[in-house]
Design an enzyme around this catalytic site. Structure first.
Site, PDB file in Angstrom:
ATOM      1  CG  HIS A 192      -5.003  -5.142  -5.658  1.00 31.68           C
ATOM      2  ND1 HIS A 192      -4.543  -4.795  -6.907  1.00 31.68           N
ATOM      3  CD2 HIS A 192      -4.495  -4.206  -4.802  1.00 31.68           C
ATOM      4  CE1 HIS A 192      -3.811  -3.697  -6.824  1.00 31.68           C
ATOM      5  NE2 HIS A 192      -3.760  -3.329  -5.555  1.00 31.68           N
TER       6      HIS A 192
ATOM      7  CG  ASP B  57      -1.050  -2.315 -13.739  1.00 30.30           C
ATOM      8  OD1 ASP B  57      -0.876  -3.139 -12.809  1.00 30.30           O
ATOM      9  OD2 ASP B  57      -0.124  -1.640 -14.227  1.00 30.30           O
TER      10      ASP B  57
ATOM     11  CB  CYS C 255      -1.364  -5.684  -8.228  1.00 31.42           C
ATOM     12  SG  CYS C 255      -2.246  -7.259  -8.197  1.00 31.42           S
TER      13      CYS C 255
END
Length: 226
Positions: A203, A94, A97
């Protein structure tokens, strides 16, 4: 970091097109993130001590890979997780991370990411001389932007985290030429280690040895994306 400047005539139109492209890029990455993590399961055993680190250079986010490159990078990361017997505790994609993964390492829960972000931003603000040379934009604007929930962390915030928390931050990455990066706190000996996986420019997750993860963790619901 994406920054559009509005002006008159063609420049305004060009900015609008770039912003729309950025939105589409984010959507595509979110799709890849969701699809790729659905494929991830157990790993084989290994030892963290076998990893040889490369030096860390703090930098801000300047490049987002396309879907093809991101998918290849993720496969490379999965292979490395298997080779070294490491387990990812997956956190939400979101925009928070990095801070969620750091929270999980320190507090065994990603839910304290707001506190982690606040402390890192305070470090950036209070120790400007340590980080300003790595930020190619107005520095005050940078740390105020980084204070916002959903703003992606970068390698500057990782260095600030190492300094703030007195920790060695260890990254297993998907970079083709850089498997492992260590980020040492400046001017102090590390009091702990924080282990993260880094799907390059996409990520972060929290990282454990498979044996430790099985002992410490109960099954968790999958909730990588909201």
């Amino acid at each position: 970091m994406r920054n559009g400047t509005h002006s008159v005539g063609g420049c305004s139109s060009s900015t609008s097109i770039r912003n729309q492209q950025n939105i589409e890029d984010d959507r595509m990455i979110a799709v890849v993130l969701s699809e790729e993590y659905n494929k991830l399961d157990g790993s084989i055993g290994g030892r963290l001590s076998s990893l040889a680190p490369l030096p860390h250079v703090p930098r801000i986010n300047t490049y987002i890979p396309n879907v093809s490159d991101a998918s290849l990078d993720h496969q490379r990361l999965l292979q490395r997780l298997n080779v070294y017997g490491l387990y990812e505790v997956k956190v939400s994609g979101d925009g928070n991370c990095q801070f969620r993964a750091l929270s999980d390492q320190m507090y065994k829960s990603p839910d304290h990411h707001k506190h982690v972000r606040k402390e890192i931003v305070k470090q950036l603000k209070d120790c400007r001389s340590l980080y300003e040379s790595y930020v190619p934009m107005n520095y005050k604007r940078y740390y105020k932007k980084m204070a916002k929930s959903g703003e992606w962390g970068d390698h500057v915030t990782l260095q600030a985290a190492a300094d703030k928390f007195g920790a060695k931050v260890c990254l297993l990455t998907s970079f083709r030429d850089t498997c492992f990066i260590e980020i040492h706190p400046q001017g102090q000996s590390p009091q702990r280690e924080l282990w993260l996986s880094f799907w390059s420019e996409v990520h972060y997750n929290s990282l454990y040895e498979m044996r430790d993860a099985q002992i410490q963790r109960r099954p968790r619901r999958r909730h990588w994306l909201f």
